[in-house]
Design an enzyme around this catalytic site. Structure first.
Site, mmCIF file in Angstrom:
data_model
loop_
_atom_site.group_PDB
_atom_site.id
_atom_site.type_symbol
_atom_site.label_atom_id
_atom_site.label_comp_id
_atom_site.label_asym_id
_atom_site.label_seq_id
_atom_site.Cartn_x
_atom_site.Cartn_y
_atom_site.Cartn_z
ATOM 1 C CB CYS A 54 -12.334 30.899 -47.865
ATOM 2 S SG CYS A 54 -13.050 31.091 -46.223
ATOM 3 C CB CYS A 58 -7.071 31.946 -42.108
ATOM 4 S SG CYS A 58 -8.810 31.922 -41.610
ATOM 5 C CB CYS A 61 -6.068 29.335 -45.064
ATOM 6 S SG CYS A 61 -7.134 28.155 -45.932
ATOM 7 C CB CYS A 98 -12.566 14.844 -42.009
ATOM 8 S SG CYS A 98 -12.698 16.556 -41.516
ATOM 9 C CB CYS A 130 -15.142 14.542 -39.117
ATOM 10 S SG CYS A 130 -14.454 16.095 -38.496
ATOM 11 C CB CYS A 190 -12.561 17.499 -34.359
ATOM 12 S SG CYS A 190 -10.917 17.498 -35.108
ATOM 13 N NE ARG A 262 -7.072 13.319 -36.744
ATOM 14 C CZ ARG A 262 -8.228 13.901 -36.474
ATOM 15 N NH1 ARG A 262 -8.408 15.159 -36.770
ATOM 16 N NH2 ARG A 262 -9.194 13.214 -35.918
HETATM 17 N N1 SAM Z 1 -13.191 26.992 -43.258
HETATM 18 C C1 SAM Z 1 -13.306 26.164 -42.141
HETATM 19 C C2 SAM Z 1 -12.606 26.710 -40.915
HETATM 20 O O1 SAM Z 1 -11.720 27.528 -41.043
HETATM 21 O O2 SAM Z 1 -12.970 26.303 -39.809
HETATM 22 C C3 SAM Z 1 -12.823 24.744 -42.372
HETATM 23 C C4 SAM Z 1 -11.646 24.469 -43.259
HETATM 24 S S1 SAM Z 1 -10.067 25.071 -42.652
HETATM 25 C C5 SAM Z 1 -9.037 24.751 -44.030
HETATM 26 C C6 SAM Z 1 -9.632 23.878 -41.415
HETATM 27 C C7 SAM Z 1 -8.325 24.036 -40.679
HETATM 28 O O3 SAM Z 1 -7.251 23.720 -41.547
HETATM 29 C C8 SAM Z 1 -7.936 25.395 -40.148
HETATM 30 O O4 SAM Z 1 -8.572 25.712 -38.956
HETATM 31 C C9 SAM Z 1 -6.447 25.240 -39.944
HETATM 32 O O5 SAM Z 1 -6.187 24.772 -38.637
HETATM 33 C C10 SAM Z 1 -6.048 24.160 -40.935
HETATM 34 N N2 SAM Z 1 -5.148 24.694 -41.973
HETATM 35 C C11 SAM Z 1 -5.484 25.438 -43.042
HETATM 36 N N3 SAM Z 1 -4.393 25.754 -43.767
HETATM 37 C C12 SAM Z 1 -3.335 25.190 -43.141
HETATM 38 C C13 SAM Z 1 -1.940 25.166 -43.405
HETATM 39 N N4 SAM Z 1 -1.409 25.797 -44.459
HETATM 40 N N5 SAM Z 1 -1.141 24.479 -42.565
HETATM 41 C C14 SAM Z 1 -1.668 23.847 -41.492
HETATM 42 N N6 SAM Z 1 -2.977 23.837 -41.192
HETATM 43 C C15 SAM Z 1 -3.805 24.506 -41.997
HETATM 44 C C1 DTB Z 2 -7.162 20.131 -39.191
HETATM 45 O O1 DTB Z 2 -6.879 20.490 -38.050
HETATM 46 N N1 DTB Z 2 -6.307 19.977 -40.169
HETATM 47 C C2 DTB Z 2 -6.969 19.610 -41.384
HETATM 48 C C3 DTB Z 2 -8.415 19.433 -40.927
HETATM 49 N N2 DTB Z 2 -8.383 19.853 -39.580
HETATM 50 C C4 DTB Z 2 -9.518 20.059 -41.670
HETATM 51 C C5 DTB Z 2 -6.744 20.548 -42.513
HETATM 52 C C6 DTB Z 2 -5.296 20.761 -42.831
HETATM 53 C C7 DTB Z 2 -5.229 21.609 -44.034
HETATM 54 C C8 DTB Z 2 -3.821 21.813 -44.502
HETATM 55 C C9 DTB Z 2 -3.750 22.721 -45.673
HETATM 56 C C10 DTB Z 2 -4.449 22.221 -46.895
HETATM 57 O O2 DTB Z 2 -4.277 21.035 -47.289
HETATM 58 O O3 DTB Z 2 -5.156 23.009 -47.533
HETATM 59 FE FE1 SF4 Z 3 -11.477 30.031 -45.034
HETATM 60 FE FE2 SF4 Z 3 -9.142 28.780 -44.919
HETATM 61 FE FE3 SF4 Z 3 -9.828 30.447 -42.981
HETATM 62 FE FE4 SF4 Z 3 -11.134 28.076 -43.235
HETATM 63 S S1 SF4 Z 3 -8.988 28.376 -42.712
HETATM 64 S S2 SF4 Z 3 -12.029 30.096 -42.860
HETATM 65 S S3 SF4 Z 3 -11.080 27.861 -45.477
HETATM 66 S S4 SF4 Z 3 -9.472 30.998 -45.114
#
Ligand code: SAM
Ligand code: DTB
Ligand code: SF4
Length: 327
Positions: A54, A58, A61, A98, A130, A190, A262
């Site tokens: 990506c 973030c 992530c 989702c 979702c 959501c 949630r």
């Molecule tokens: N790329 C899209 C976005 O950022 O909206 C969708 C996928 S992103 C992985 C969805 C959500 O996963 C993020 O907004 C964040 O709240 C959650 N997330 C990602 N990595 C995480 C982590 N290591 N621990 C907890 N939540 C995480």
């Molecule tokens: C949300 O708030 N938590 C979910 C879902 N929406 C998409 C994602 C959590 C991702 C946790 C890190 C991972 O498994 O990559």
């Molecule tokens: Fe990309 Fe992860 Fe950020 Fe979503 S949360 S925009 S997948 S870097």
């Protein structure tokens, strides 16, 4: 504080949040019982349609191309595999599926067409749908809604003040703009955040304030505890204190009485007792299944044991509109 007090002041959120913990939990549990069946937990299962690589940075992530986490960038999953996983999720007790993609934003390309078809097909299995695909504009949101997407997930993640410390490749306002497009298209929202990223208590209050100030409030509010992943800038963050999770869940419940709150990422690091307190404080939704997107979630049988101990049951599914459920 009345939930109908608008605009919501940050001070009123702080006053709620900072109450003695058991006062807060009692108040939240009382609100919960007025608006929901306290035994019912809505269960969603996640799938990562498109993993890693990506362009956003973030800090939390593992899917960001800016970090060195052990996540391989992959192409889109085979749609038939997605359908099989959706059917399996339903059999395991989920009523919502989702679909996530590690995109900064949706593009009007073939992959988007594939997602639209998937939404239609997953919905026909009798599952709520979702998706979380990054930023969308009005037109893209409309197309998702027309395909039958029930919910769009787009998190605010943290307070407006702390946002820049966590993400530099987009602004808090960009998130709000996408959320508006989702609303205008008539989908349910959501929208939640992450705790345990090094933010202050004031930031947690700011996040809850920003979430609850949306009008209408998001129908689904995922509260994630950071899952610290090796190779990300937040890998060394200490595990979130259980009482912080309880406080955030309880405050969200009081501020957004009708919403599903949630208990999301981070449950593998929580004890059963801490989760129980969150359910008492108004959490009524979880991710079910042993994977989130790229990280682990409790095993199905572990969650079943917990549900049995607490007298909780998964929310039921709608009826299928097709008979061809893949096995
Ligand atoms: N790329 C899209 C976005 O950022 O909206 C969708 C996928 S992103 C992985 C969805 C959500 O996963 C993020 O907004 C964040 O709240 C959650 N997330 C990602 N990595 C995480 C982590 N290591 N621990 C907890 N939540 C995480
Ligand atoms: C949300 O708030 N938590 C979910 C879902 N929406 C998409 C994602 C959590 C991702 C946790 C890190 C991972 O498994 O990559
Ligand atoms: Fe990309 Fe992860 Fe950020 Fe979503 S949360 S925009 S997948 S870097």
């Amino acid at each position: 504080m009345m939930a109908s007090d608008r605009p919501l002041s940050r001070q009123s959120v702080a006053n709620l949040y900072r109450q003695p913990l058991l006062e807060l939990v009692f108040q939240a549990a009382s609100v919960h019982r007025m608006h929901h069946d306290p035994q019912e937990v809505q269960c969603s299962t996640l799938i990562s349609l498109k993993t890693g690589g990506c362009p956003e940075n973030c800090a939390y992530c593992p899917q960001s191309a800016h970090h060195e986490a052990e996540v391989q960038a992959e192409g889109m999953l085979d749609p038939e595999e997605v359908l099989t996983r959706a059917a399996r999720a339903k059999r395991a007790g989920a009523n919502r599926f989702c679909m996530g993609a590690a995109w900064r934003e949706v593009r009007n390309d073939q992959e988007f067409e594939t997602v639209l078809q998937l939404v239609e097909r997953v919905k026909s299995l009798g599952l709520e749908t979702c998706a979380t695909l990054g930023m969308v504009d009005d037109q893209q949101a409309q197309r998702l809604a027309s395909a039958g997407l029930d919910y769009y997930n787009h998190n605010l993640d943290t307070s407006p003040e702390f946002y820049q410390q966590i993400i530099q490749t987009r602004r808090f306002e960009d998130r709000l703009a996408t959320l508006q497009s989702v609303r205008r298209a008539g989908m349910k929202v959501c929208c939640g955040g992450i705790l345990g990223m090094g933010e202050s208590e004031e930031d947690r209050i700011g996040l809850l304030h920003a979430l609850a100030s949306q009008d209408p409030a998001p129908e689904s509010v995922p509260i994630n505890a950071l899952v610290p992943v090796a190779g990300t800038p937040l890998e060394e963050q200490p595990t979130l204190a259980w009482e912080t999770m309880v406080r955030a869940v309880a405050t969200a419940r009081i501020l957004m009485p009708q919403s599903r709150v949630r208990l999301s990422a981070g449950r593998t690091a929580m004890t059963e007792e801490a989760q129980a307190l969150c359910f008492l404080a108004g959490a009524n939704s979880v991710f079910l299944g042993d994977r989130l997107l790229t990280t682990a979630n409790p095993e199905r049988h572990q969650d079943q044991k917990l549900f049995d101990k607490l007298g909780l049951k998964p929310a039921a599914c709608q009826e299928e509109t097709t008979s061809s459920v893949p096995q």
